[in-house]
Write an enzyme that holds these catalytic residues in place. Sequence first.
Site, short mmCIF file in Angstrom:
data_model
loop_
_atom_site.label_atom_id
_atom_site.label_comp_id
_atom_site.label_asym_id
_atom_site.label_seq_id
_atom_site.Cartn_x
_atom_site.Cartn_y
_atom_site.Cartn_z
N ASP A 11 -0.14 6.93 -15.95
CA ASP A 11 0.20 8.33 -15.62
C ASP A 11 -0.22 9.37 -16.64
OD1 ASP A 11 1.28 10.13 -13.75
OD2 ASP A 11 3.20 10.21 -14.78
N CYS A 31 -3.09 9.51 -4.79
CA CYS A 31 -4.52 9.40 -4.47
C CYS A 31 -5.13 8.13 -5.04
CB CYS A 31 -5.29 10.58 -5.04
SG CYS A 31 -5.12 12.06 -4.10
N THR A 62 -2.37 4.82 -9.59
CA THR A 62 -1.74 3.57 -10.03
C THR A 62 -2.52 2.36 -9.50
OG1 THR A 62 0.39 4.67 -10.09
CG2 THR A 62 0.44 2.28 -10.11
#
Length: 630
Positions: free
Chosen positions: A290, A273, A276
């Site tokens: 993350d 989504c 990154t």
Amino acid sequence: MKSAPEILKEKCTPAGFERLMILANPKMHEFVAHYLELCNPDSVYVADDSEKNTAYIRSLALKADEERELAIEGHTIHFDGPGDQARDKARTKYLLPPGVDLGSRINSIEKAAGLKEVEDLLRDSMRGKEALILFFCLGPTFSGFSIPCVQITDSSYVAHSETILYRKGYDYFQSIGDAVDFFRFIHSAGRLEDNVSADVDGRRIYIDLEEDIVFSTNTQYAGNTIGLKKPALRLAIRRALRQGWLSEHMLLMGVHGPGERVTYFSGAFPSACGKTSTAMCAGETIVGDDIAYLRERGGRCFAANVEAGIFGIIRDVSRKDDPVIWDVLTTPGEVIFSNVLITDDGVPYWLGDGRETPERGTNFSGRWQKGKTDEEGKPIPCAHKNARYTVSLSRLSNRDPLGDDPNGVELGGILYGGRDSDTWVPVERAFDWNHGVITKGAAIESETTAATLGEEGVRKFNIMSNLDFLPVSLSDYVKKYLAFGERLSKPPVIFSVNYFLRGGDGEYLNGHEDKRVWLKWMELSINNDLEMIQSPTGYIPRYPDLKRLFREVLDKDYSEEDYIEQFKIRVPECLAKIERMLKIYNDEEVPPPEIFYRVFEEQKRRLEEARAEHGDYISPFSLFVGVGPT
Ligand code: SPV
Ligand code: MN
């Protein structure tokens, strides 16, 4: 019965045995000895923090054919089996001792039965292979965030990935002496055929929360096997909830404001989504993409990147949209590509890379040529949609200078986002911590895409984007978040973002780059550098500020019509979302706290009052302009 040191002496080389014994930690010795006996490898390699050891692991991955060299120096390719391309949620389970119940939403198995099952699968699983014993640290070493870890694996790809993705932890492990609160991971890829796990029906990822152990077998895919990644996230969430901090599925980045000012943000988005790509936004600096730990210190919130590298989705990474990562992926240096297409001359290609796809090559399905279909006659794409790259953050030119700071970075803001075609505006600031936690973080939903299995456009609830990893009830998780906020004299400001809003014609209302403007607006908002408009659901930007920022950041004109279309408050959709949330939380076995209902009730009332005055779709120009909170 043999003692742990006796077993280790028998199994390891003299050098390996010595390395283990330098770490004066009986609990670790027992763990390693038990699983070496059970898994029965032909040989054992114990790694310390030296570059020589890392080089050995890298060379082993090539020798064992778990990775192959590509045309560019330092680049390798690893393939996971065709049925082993993603996290296996169904076969990921918590081992629960008698009397413990995590509720029916959380996948679990009775501990004695589960332990027996997974130990039976692990028995002799390393015969003919070398076991690697590795030490890492989650979070910066020698810091208030550090969690020491020991990993046993028979996969040199897993070990190699971990040397890129995590901070080395042998020396740190030595400093903890005989402490017992480290995490333990045991992994075997199981029987291999063509170097991929052959018995995927026997794939298991079992988590023992009491012992802080994760078992993983008959799989190679990193999300199932790299102990320090999602397995450790599950253990850390539970530990954090007990100790009053937060372990989150979040990016971490510095957003650069006027002058030298840098304001740090964390951000939670479900997979695929834009997490990154937000962390990698041009002009800003990345801390991590993350997993982040958040801790209170002196009434402030500090956050650290748990990792030292990126295991990123490669799909749609192109020279134009992602110049920093493109540069790393196309120049010499250490990169593991996984599940992309490799041409016969060793050049990797992936979906959406902006290049002409080659006619043939090798991919996760074996030899591949254009038009190849699977057993059901469906076309096999050139690369898997979940194909990835693994690189060290140190390779990135936009790495934030505080990325390894043992103090972490002081968090100014938190973003929550998902794939949402019709409800949330592109960016909105919550009224306060509780409002943000409840109506934004605890209400994340994301729509399925053509790229995911099943129907398209179905909203999937994903609290804080952490749902897959929660070993506690939704309500307990929300309560801990609220309690964490209470300890902060200056809590991070919470925002929702939505990159996926669509117009009546189904077209996206925003471009890929617009998030750069939202970041700058949020940075200014946190520092009280602009006025905001109070909407029923939070504070939204004023048109003149966005018009100026679009010009400054993207050199683009931003029309009043676009602004109204993007930032109008969609009352029916916002009300429907509240109803969906109440239903989800009402169905929970543990009820949410009273404040949860109060905050949603107040939001509902504000939306209904605004509707009575302005109708279903409210232009931001009809709303009140205020200074916003200070
Ligand atoms: C995600 O899916 O959120 C990832 C990749 O970061 S995995 O390692 O599979 O969890
Ligand atoms: Mn993730």
